[in-house]
Design a protein around this motif. Structure first.
Motif, mmCIF file in Angstrom:
data_model
loop_
_atom_site.group_PDB
_atom_site.id
_atom_site.type_symbol
_atom_site.label_atom_id
_atom_site.label_comp_id
_atom_site.label_asym_id
_atom_site.label_seq_id
_atom_site.Cartn_x
_atom_site.Cartn_y
_atom_site.Cartn_z
ATOM 1 N N GLU A 1 72.983 -8.005 13.966
ATOM 2 C CA GLU A 1 73.656 -9.169 13.387
ATOM 3 C C GLU A 1 73.619 -10.360 14.341
ATOM 4 O O GLU A 1 73.409 -11.512 13.916
ATOM 5 C CB GLU A 1 75.102 -8.827 13.032
ATOM 6 C CG GLU A 1 75.265 -7.809 11.911
ATOM 7 C CD GLU A 1 74.981 -6.388 12.354
ATOM 8 O OE1 GLU A 1 74.851 -6.179 13.591
ATOM 9 O OE2 GLU A 1 74.896 -5.502 11.497
ATOM 10 N N LYS B 1 71.687 -13.924 13.763
ATOM 11 C CA LYS B 1 72.470 -15.160 13.800
ATOM 12 C C LYS B 1 71.823 -16.206 14.700
ATOM 13 O O LYS B 1 71.751 -17.391 14.335
ATOM 14 C CB LYS B 1 73.888 -14.852 14.281
ATOM 15 C CG LYS B 1 74.768 -16.078 14.396
ATOM 16 C CD LYS B 1 76.155 -15.714 14.900
ATOM 17 C CE LYS B 1 77.031 -16.960 15.056
ATOM 18 N NZ LYS B 1 78.383 -16.617 15.571
ATOM 19 N N HIS B 2 71.371 -15.800 15.875
ATOM 20 C CA HIS B 2 70.803 -16.755 16.829
ATOM 21 C C HIS B 2 69.301 -16.965 16.622
ATOM 22 O O HIS B 2 68.772 -18.015 17.006
ATOM 23 C CB HIS B 2 71.057 -16.266 18.254
ATOM 24 C CG HIS B 2 72.510 -16.200 18.619
ATOM 25 N ND1 HIS B 2 73.256 -17.317 18.947
ATOM 26 C CD2 HIS B 2 73.363 -15.152 18.688
ATOM 27 C CE1 HIS B 2 74.497 -16.962 19.215
ATOM 28 N NE2 HIS B 2 74.597 -15.653 19.073
ATOM 29 N N PRO C 1 67.201 -16.643 13.437
ATOM 30 C CA PRO C 1 67.056 -16.314 12.003
ATOM 31 C C PRO C 1 65.610 -16.244 11.535
ATOM 32 O O PRO C 1 65.318 -15.604 10.524
ATOM 33 C CB PRO C 1 67.803 -17.458 11.310
ATOM 34 C CG PRO C 1 67.708 -18.605 12.259
ATOM 35 C CD PRO C 1 67.732 -18.010 13.642
ATOM 36 N N ASP D 1 70.452 -19.521 5.857
ATOM 37 C CA ASP D 1 70.347 -20.050 7.221
ATOM 38 C C ASP D 1 69.727 -21.440 7.275
ATOM 39 O O ASP D 1 69.695 -22.053 8.353
ATOM 40 C CB ASP D 1 69.519 -19.101 8.090
ATOM 41 C CG ASP D 1 70.203 -17.756 8.277
ATOM 42 O OD1 ASP D 1 71.446 -17.729 8.280
ATOM 43 O OD2 ASP D 1 69.492 -16.737 8.414
#
Length: 342
Positions: free
Chosen positions: A151, A155-156, A158, A189
């Protein structure tokens, strides 16, 4: 051997000369009564050759095979440091390969063309890989501590790039399938508003998967992987910026010109708000703009009802959409579930 030559000149006496030649034989002239022997001797044209003595073949001392002299504690990285063709004397293993009839053993490693055709990984043994990793470790950096889960990575980072490498037996090391590049990113995103999201989905078409929320762009038209990588990045950038462009004609679109069913712009939202206010015994004096801005999330079970109505108009009537619409209306009105009698 003697030759008698006589010269005659008119008015003079004969002039005679005797010439003597040595014989080809090794015999010495015999003297008879003090005079030379004038007999003819044999001319030996075909000389007799002495018989050559054949040499005895000399046997060379063949050293033993290198594979038989290798030590068991040797460093294999020095024997086979990198990828190369198979050499039987360098591999102290009983390797066999080749097709033979049933019941027979495959050919051994010596004079085996099948072992030389295919690439091998004899240089990638676990000790060699470990030593190579230790050598390149000084050029590496530590893995970020915050990226300790999938995850956090999504998130960082994408954007996901997928490529494939192939190892095959061919005259060239480049496989045509290795040029294919796949780009994947979640639509959530990209941070698009309602207008940009709708336009972006129309640009990408069937490359968007609504169940996983993933946009997949594949490029294989360029001959080199690097070119395809630049191409997929260009396609994503172009679609993103184009989706934010707002043309003048888009402001003139009416409800009948919409390509999809928008719940907030249709009469369904006004009917839902009117029913909710009627249940609360509140006055309904909202204008059209106020109805569009009204937050229907405060209405119980309204979100599921909005999704079912939009799916029914956008996806068409089917058993799944009708069943979903029936269930959402019953929940919205507080009715019990439908019982099916068999």
């Amino acid at each position: 051997m003697s030759v008698f030559i006589r010269h005659y000149n008119p008015g003079s006496v004969y002039n005679a000369k005797i010439w003597r030649f040595a014989s080809t034989t090794a015999e010495t002239p015999k003297l008879t009564n003090g005079e030379d022997d004038e007999e003819f001797r044999v001319l030996d044209i075909l000389k007799k050759r002495d018989k050559l003595q054949r040499r005895a073949p000399r046997k060379a001392d063949v050293p033993p095979d290198r594979a038989e002299k290798m030590r068991t504690d040797q460093k294999w990285g020095d024997v086979w440091p990198g990828p190369k063709s198979f050499h039987p004397s360098s591999v102290p293993l009983p390797i066999r390969q080749g097709y033979v009839p049933k019941g027979q053993a495959p050919p051994g490693k010596k004079a085996n063309a099948e072992l030389m055709k295919i690439p091998n990984f004899l240089h990638l043994t676990p000790p060699v890989i470990k030593s190579q990793c230790e050598a390149i470790k000084k050029f590496c950096t530590e893995w970020p501590k915050l990226l300790n889960s999938e995850e956090a990575i999504e998130k960082h980072y994408p954007l996901e790039i997928i490529t494939s490498d192939y190892c095959h037996a061919s005259p060239v090391i480049r496989n045509p399938l290795s040029r294919i590049v796949i780009l994947r990113i979640k639509l959530s995103d990209l941070k698009l508003d309602k207008h940009a999201r709708d336009k972006f989905l129309r640009l990408v078409g069937d490359r968007y998967d609504g169940q996983t929320d993933l946009v997949t762009i594949t490029a294989d038209r360029c001959p080199v992987r690097r070119q395809n990588l630049d191409y997929v990045n260009y396609l994503l950038t172009a679609c993103y910026h184009e989706s934010w462009n707002y043309e003048d004609w888009e402001g003139d679109k009416t409800l009948q010109d919409m390509e999809y069913y928008d719940f907030d712009m249709n009469q369904s939202k006004r009917n839902l708000v009117n029913w909710h206010l009627l249940c609360l015994n509140e006055e309904n004096n909202f204008s059209d703009e106020e109805i569009k801005l009204y937050d229907v999330a405060s209405i119980p079970n309204a979100t599921e009802y909005i999704e079912s109505v939009s799916s029914l108009f956008n996806d068409g009537e089917s058993d799944a959409t009708l069943k979903k619409y029936d269930t959402s209306v019953r929940k919205l009105l507080g009715l019990p579930d439908k019982k099916i009698v068999t």
